[in-house]
Design a protein around this motif. Structure first.
Motif, PDB file in Angstrom:
ATOM      1  N   LYS A 193       0.857  -1.187   0.000  1.00 49.49           N
ATOM      2  CA  LYS A 193       0.000   0.000   0.000  1.00 49.49           C
ATOM      3  C   LYS A 193       0.891   1.234   0.000  1.00 49.49           C
ATOM      4  O   LYS A 193       1.868   1.316   0.749  1.00 49.49           O
ATOM      5  CB  LYS A 193      -0.914   0.020   1.224  1.00 49.49           C
ATOM      6  CG  LYS A 193      -2.103  -0.912   1.115  1.00 49.49           C
ATOM      7  CD  LYS A 193      -3.055  -0.718   2.289  1.00 49.49           C
ATOM      8  CE  LYS A 193      -4.310  -1.566   2.134  1.00 49.49           C
ATOM      9  NZ  LYS A 193      -5.230  -1.375   3.293  1.00 49.49           N
ATOM     10  N   LEU A 194       0.552   2.183  -0.828  1.00 45.52           N
ATOM     11  CA  LEU A 194       1.282   3.440  -0.895  1.00 45.52           C
ATOM     12  C   LEU A 194       0.957   4.283   0.342  1.00 45.52           C
ATOM     13  O   LEU A 194      -0.010   4.000   1.052  1.00 45.52           O
ATOM     14  CB  LEU A 194       0.897   4.175  -2.176  1.00 45.52           C
ATOM     15  CG  LEU A 194       1.138   3.376  -3.468  1.00 45.52           C
ATOM     16  CD1 LEU A 194       0.557   4.115  -4.657  1.00 45.52           C
ATOM     17  CD2 LEU A 194       2.625   3.117  -3.669  1.00 45.52           C
ATOM     18  N   PRO A 195       1.735   5.327   0.602  1.00 42.80           N
ATOM     19  CA  PRO A 195       1.434   6.187   1.758  1.00 42.80           C
ATOM     20  C   PRO A 195       0.004   6.735   1.752  1.00 42.80           C
ATOM     21  O   PRO A 195      -0.566   6.999   2.813  1.00 42.80           O
ATOM     22  CB  PRO A 195       2.464   7.311   1.616  1.00 42.80           C
ATOM     23  CG  PRO A 195       3.617   6.675   0.923  1.00 42.80           C
ATOM     24  CD  PRO A 195       2.997   5.711  -0.049  1.00 42.80           C
ATOM     25  N   SER A 196      -0.577   6.857   0.575  1.00 44.92           N
ATOM     26  CA  SER A 196      -1.950   7.348   0.454  1.00 44.92           C
ATOM     27  C   SER A 196      -2.979   6.335   0.948  1.00 44.92           C
ATOM     28  O   SER A 196      -4.159   6.660   1.120  1.00 44.92           O
ATOM     29  CB  SER A 196      -2.255   7.670  -1.006  1.00 44.92           C
ATOM     30  OG  SER A 196      -2.211   6.475  -1.792  1.00 44.92           O
ATOM     31  N   GLY A 197      -2.528   5.070   1.151  1.00 42.81           N
ATOM     32  CA  GLY A 197      -3.433   4.008   1.535  1.00 42.81           C
ATOM     33  C   GLY A 197      -3.946   3.205   0.356  1.00 42.81           C
ATOM     34  O   GLY A 197      -4.611   2.187   0.522  1.00 42.81           O
ATOM     35  N   LYS A 198      -3.604   3.656  -0.833  1.00 44.56           N
ATOM     36  CA  LYS A 198      -4.017   2.970  -2.061  1.00 44.56           C
ATOM     37  C   LYS A 198      -3.060   1.825  -2.365  1.00 44.56           C
ATOM     38  O   LYS A 198      -1.849   1.945  -2.155  1.00 44.56           O
ATOM     39  CB  LYS A 198      -4.015   3.982  -3.214  1.00 44.56           C
ATOM     40  CG  LYS A 198      -4.434   3.470  -4.566  1.00 44.56           C
ATOM     41  CD  LYS A 198      -4.358   4.604  -5.592  1.00 44.56           C
ATOM     42  CE  LYS A 198      -4.739   4.123  -6.983  1.00 44.56           C
ATOM     43  NZ  LYS A 198      -4.610   5.213  -7.998  1.00 44.56           N
ATOM     44  N   TYR A 199      -3.589   0.708  -2.841  1.00 46.04           N
ATOM     45  CA  TYR A 199      -2.721  -0.403  -3.234  1.00 46.04           C
ATOM     46  C   TYR A 199      -1.858  -0.008  -4.429  1.00 46.04           C
ATOM     47  O   TYR A 199      -2.328   0.674  -5.353  1.00 46.04           O
ATOM     48  CB  TYR A 199      -3.550  -1.635  -3.600  1.00 46.04           C
ATOM     49  CG  TYR A 199      -4.036  -2.435  -2.417  1.00 46.04           C
ATOM     50  CD1 TYR A 199      -3.169  -3.243  -1.685  1.00 46.04           C
ATOM     51  CD2 TYR A 199      -5.377  -2.385  -2.029  1.00 46.04           C
ATOM     52  CE1 TYR A 199      -3.613  -3.981  -0.597  1.00 46.04           C
ATOM     53  CE2 TYR A 199      -5.838  -3.132  -0.941  1.00 46.04           C
ATOM     54  CZ  TYR A 199      -4.949  -3.922  -0.231  1.00 46.04           C
ATOM     55  OH  TYR A 199      -5.391  -4.646   0.839  1.00 46.04           O
ATOM     56  N   LEU A 200      -0.612  -0.450  -4.424  1.00 45.65           N
ATOM     57  CA  LEU A 200       0.316  -0.173  -5.524  1.00 45.65           C
ATOM     58  C   LEU A 200      -0.276  -0.592  -6.867  1.00 45.65           C
ATOM     59  O   LEU A 200      -0.131   0.112  -7.874  1.00 45.65           O
ATOM     60  CB  LEU A 200       1.635  -0.912  -5.287  1.00 45.65           C
ATOM     61  CG  LEU A 200       2.648  -0.910  -6.438  1.00 45.65           C
ATOM     62  CD1 LEU A 200       3.142   0.501  -6.722  1.00 45.65           C
ATOM     63  CD2 LEU A 200       3.833  -1.822  -6.112  1.00 45.65           C
ATOM     64  N   LEU A 201      -0.938  -1.763  -6.893  1.00 45.78           N
ATOM     65  CA  LEU A 201      -1.451  -2.290  -8.165  1.00 45.78           C
ATOM     66  C   LEU A 201      -2.817  -1.735  -8.553  1.00 45.78           C
ATOM     67  O   LEU A 201      -3.304  -2.027  -9.656  1.00 45.78           O
ATOM     68  CB  LEU A 201      -1.531  -3.821  -8.102  1.00 45.78           C
ATOM     69  CG  LEU A 201      -0.200  -4.564  -7.970  1.00 45.78           C
ATOM     70  CD1 LEU A 201      -0.436  -6.074  -7.981  1.00 45.78           C
ATOM     71  CD2 LEU A 201       0.783  -4.175  -9.069  1.00 45.78           C
ATOM     72  N   ALA A 202      -3.443  -0.956  -7.694  1.00 42.89           N
ATOM     73  CA  ALA A 202      -4.791  -0.451  -7.988  1.00 42.89           C
ATOM     74  C   ALA A 202      -4.799   0.363  -9.285  1.00 42.89           C
ATOM     75  O   ALA A 202      -4.039   1.318  -9.444  1.00 42.89           O
ATOM     76  CB  ALA A 202      -5.298   0.398  -6.834  1.00 42.89           C
ATOM     77  N   GLY A 203      -5.639  -0.071 -10.220  1.00 42.47           N
ATOM     78  CA  GLY A 203      -5.767   0.629 -11.488  1.00 42.47           C
ATOM     79  C   GLY A 203      -4.634   0.393 -12.468  1.00 42.47           C
ATOM     80  O   GLY A 203      -4.631   0.970 -13.565  1.00 42.47           O
TER      81      GLY A 203
END
Length: 231
Positions: A145-155
């Motif tokens: 998960k990136l610092p933003s909380g979003k998964y690295l692979l999302a999108g």
């Protein structure tokens, strides 16, 4: 000075509760190593535990007729028998041009959830450095998960060993999860070749995220890393 690529191998050598030995898969390191070594790139190797990173002996037998794999196995054992620990390379992404994870079933059991590995990937991503993986290697990205909380692979488009390929090697029941399904679960756009075992390398973010589907994709991943780091 020659650019350096950090390669991370699994430390997981036997599936618990079975007599099935595993590890990292020979051509998935041998082919990219050959591509990068021929271009003057220095390879540094780490693993969760350090020391000897277990090589899946089934891959040695399977690829004994492959010159690249055979030569690597016979002449480069020091590369995987003297690995440093992932913990020791944390904080040093500035020394490397890219980060690469070969596959084999081992990474599904240790690297996929290894906190140091996840931190290392985040460090390279934050530094704008390419991160790459092949076959079961992309499992290492699925819990990042990136610092933003979003998964690295999302999108992001990504590939890795397919459910059908896993079924065909008779390993589905032994896996802790399905790589194809997991990529989709975290928001990745899973891609696969038209036929099982077909070559496929997926490059995203201008070379910052590189994934390969299976052993036959290993050379293509090596070439994509080389292109991404400008060698």
């Amino acid at each position: 000075m020659a650019p350096k690529v950090l390669v991370v191998l699994t430390s997981y050598g036997q599936i618990e509760g079975t007599d099935h030995k595993t590890g990292w898969y020979l051509p998935e390191f041998a082919h990219p190593y050959e591509v990068l070594d021929n271009k003057g790139v220095e390879i540094v190797v780490a693993s969760p535990k350090g020391g000897v990173a277990p090589l899946d002996q089934g891959s040695v037998e399977m690829f004994k007729a492959d010159p690249s794999s055979s030569n690597f196995y016979k002449t480069k054992s020091a590369v995987w028998e003297n690995t440093t620990t992932i913990a020791s390379v944390l904080g040093h992404s500035g020394e490397y041009a890219a980060l690469f994870y070969p596959g084999g079933h081992g990474p599904m059991f240790d690297l996929a959830t290894d906190a140091n590995s996840i931190a290392l990937i985040n460090e390279f991503v934050a530094a704008g450095k390419p991160v790459a993986a092949v076959c079961h290697g992309p499992a290492v990205f699925t819990n990042v998960k990136l610092p933003s909380g979003k998964y690295l692979l999302a999108g992001k488009e990504a590939t890795g060993f397919s459910n059908l390929e896993e079924d065909q090697v008779g390993m589905t029941a032994l896996m802790p999860f399905s790589l194809e399904d997991k990529i989709k679960e975290v928001g990745g756009v899973y891609k696969k070749a038209a036929e099982p075992w077909g070559e496929l390398t997926v490059v995203q973010d201008g070379g910052k995220l590189i994934t390969g589907q299976n052993p036959s994709s290993s050379k293509g991943v090596g070439e994509a890393i080389a292109k991404a780091i400008g060698v």
